[in-house]
Write a protein that holds these residues in place. Structure first.
Motif, PDB file in Angstrom:
ATOM      1  N   PRO A   1       0.802  -1.226   0.000  1.00 60.38           N
ATOM      2  CA  PRO A   1       0.000   0.000   0.000  1.00 60.38           C
ATOM      3  C   PRO A   1       0.835   1.276   0.000  1.00 60.38           C
ATOM      4  O   PRO A   1       0.308   2.362  -0.252  1.00 60.38           O
ATOM      5  N   ARG A   2       2.133   1.156   0.267  1.00 63.54           N
ATOM      6  CA  ARG A   2       2.996   2.332   0.178  1.00 63.54           C
ATOM      7  C   ARG A   2       3.239   2.732  -1.268  1.00 63.54           C
ATOM      8  O   ARG A   2       3.661   3.856  -1.546  1.00 63.54           O
ATOM      9  N   VAL A   3       2.977   1.795  -2.198  1.00 60.68           N
ATOM     10  CA  VAL A   3       3.258   2.023  -3.623  1.00 60.68           C
ATOM     11  C   VAL A   3       1.981   2.024  -4.465  1.00 60.68           C
ATOM     12  O   VAL A   3       1.848   2.816  -5.396  1.00 60.68           O
ATOM     13  N   PHE A   4       1.046   1.153  -4.109  1.00 57.25           N
ATOM     14  CA  PHE A   4      -0.167   0.993  -4.921  1.00 57.25           C
ATOM     15  C   PHE A   4      -1.390   1.464  -4.139  1.00 57.25           C
ATOM     16  O   PHE A   4      -1.668   0.961  -3.048  1.00 57.25           O
ATOM     17  N   ASN A   5      -2.114   2.411  -4.712  1.00 61.11           N
ATOM     18  CA  ASN A   5      -3.361   2.855  -4.099  1.00 61.11           C
ATOM     19  C   ASN A   5      -4.398   1.736  -4.213  1.00 61.11           C
ATOM     20  O   ASN A   5      -4.535   1.114  -5.270  1.00 61.11           O
TER      21      ASN A   5
ATOM     22  N   ARG B   1      -5.461   1.419 -13.668  1.00 59.08           N
ATOM     23  CA  ARG B   1      -4.555   1.965 -12.649  1.00 59.08           C
ATOM     24  C   ARG B   1      -3.514   2.865 -13.326  1.00 59.08           C
ATOM     25  O   ARG B   1      -2.753   2.417 -14.192  1.00 59.08           O
ATOM     26  N   PRO B   2      -3.420   4.156 -12.938  1.00 63.70           N
ATOM     27  CA  PRO B   2      -2.509   5.074 -13.643  1.00 63.70           C
ATOM     28  C   PRO B   2      -1.036   4.815 -13.384  1.00 63.70           C
ATOM     29  O   PRO B   2      -0.179   5.150 -14.199  1.00 63.70           O
ATOM     30  N   ASN B   3      -0.737   4.233 -12.229  1.00 65.09           N
ATOM     31  CA  ASN B   3       0.661   3.976 -11.894  1.00 65.09           C
ATOM     32  C   ASN B   3       0.770   2.535 -11.425  1.00 65.09           C
ATOM     33  O   ASN B   3       0.233   2.175 -10.380  1.00 65.09           O
TER      34      ASN B   3
END
Length: 388
Positions: free
Chosen positions: A309-313, A322-324
């Motif tokens: 969760p620190r990287v993926f919303n 997913r944009p990122n």
């Protein structure tokens, strides 16, 4: 299929500690995304030569590109890069289309079929076997050995193993011996009678002025054969599983095929085909605020890193738009999967063909998927689907 139930069956979830030592197995587990990237990007600290701690692997390490570090790894990898360049993959595309069409022709008159046995497995194994120069008549033979090798269910441990685990490890090694013995015979044939295939080019290649040994070529080809199809098989089948779990995504991507690349990337993140990568520390190193000593085995869990969760919303939700999405399903660094572009291309072609042929495709509610028991692989072993 209920998406939440599906996640808990196959998602590894998220550990509150990005790095933790497991006393039972003697292995350091790395769960976080930045920590996993650190392990992958620093081969001078995290060696791929795991055989120095796993004696039974040693006979298969010679020439195995997954077990080598630079500079030897770099030299061997260069021998096959030409087969996976963008131009080479473009040249392969008509053959991939033909294989997919032939496989689906055999399935289209049936109300249902096994997506893995009838498409997701034979497509990539046919492509990689043809590249190597392995005859089609032997594909089922290789399939049997690979399936048996992948059927183990025990977690690896550096500690004392019970009889069951020991027997499973030996059984898996026996299957690898069958494959390498088979490939070694082909290596001898290519030395005597060269052909226009990748196996011949490996036989004829020189690294540092020397030809590769029979064992090196056989082990190298074995890695290509197994790794070259397992990821694609699982990517295709897991994407279909995700579409079944999220029918709104299925409708959206069928209506706009431009969404297929994003769909595949999210499938790679959400159900990463390979669950972990294993390394051995060359020196004491700090990872995630924890110091790991030298000569320690480290298992970096790709499947949990891809839900960090620190990287993926909203990491537990399947979001193809997913944009990122900096997932690590294909690894990072010098060992980044050389066949990643081919896997993506094969999967895109397969999905487009499935959408074209079957306006309605879903998991068979009366014949549920059978999932793999191998802790290193994430996906289904059997995936019955219905088309009506």
């Amino acid at each position: 299929m209920d998406p939440q139930r599906f996640f808990w069956m196959y998602g590894d979830g998220w550990s509150a500690e990005p790095v933790a030592f497991d006393e039972a197995s003697g292995i350091w587990n790395v769960y976080g995304h930045p920590e996993t990237v650190q392990v992958a990007n620093n081969p001078h600290l995290f060696s791929s030569d795991t055989g120095r701690l796993i004696p039974e692997r040693r006979e298969f390490d010679e020439g195995s590109i997954t077990q080598l570090d630079p500079p030897r790894h770099t030299a061997l990898r260069k021998l096959i890069t030409h087969a996976f360049t963008p131009r080479a993959i473009d040249d392969l595309e008509p053959r991939v289309h033909a294989i997919v069409a032939d496989l689906l022709d055999k399935a289209i008159d049936r109300d249902g079929f096994d997506l893995i046995a009838d498409l997701a497995y034979p497509l990539p194994v046919t492509v990689i076997a043809e590249l190597l120069g392995i005859p089609a008549s032997d594909h089922s033979l290789l399939n049997g050995w690979v399936n048996k090798m992948m059927s183990i269910s025990s977690e690896f441990s550096l500690g004392e193993r019970d009889k069951v685990v020991g027997n499973e490890v030996e059984f898996a090694m026996e299957q690898v011996r069958h494959i390498t013995d088979y490939l070694r015979d082909h290596v001898r044939q290519r030395r005597a009678s060269p052909r226009d295939d990748l196996l011949t080019r490996l036989v004829q290649a020189e690294v540092d002025g020397e030809r590769l040994t029979e064992n090196e070529v056989a082990n190298f080809a074995n890695v290509m054969l197994v790794a070259g199809h397992v990821t694609t098989t699982l990517l295709i089948s897991s994407t279909v599983l995700c579409l079944d779990a999220y029918p709104e995504v299925d409708r959206a991507v069928r209506a706009d095929r431009a969404g297929i690349p994003g769909l595949l990337e999210e499938s790679l993140r959400y159900l990463s085909p390979i669950t972990s990568m294993v390394r051995v520390t060359n020196a004491p190193v700090e990872v995630g605020g924890v110091t790991i000593g030298a000569d320690q085995m480290v298992s970096a869990w790709i499947s949990t890193a891809n839900r960090d969760p620190r990287v993926f919303n909203d990491p537990q939700t399947f979001l193809p738009a997913r944009p990122n999405n900096p997932h690590v399903a294909f690894g990072r660094g010098v060992h980044f999967c050389i066949g990643a572009a081919l896997a993506r291309r094969e999967s895109r072609i397969a999905l487009n063909a499935l959408f074209d042929r079957f306006p309605a495709l879903r998991c068979d509610p009366d014949n549920p998927p059978v999932f793999m028991t191998n802790p290193n692989l994430n996906g289904a072993a059997r995936l019955p689907v219905v088309t009506g």
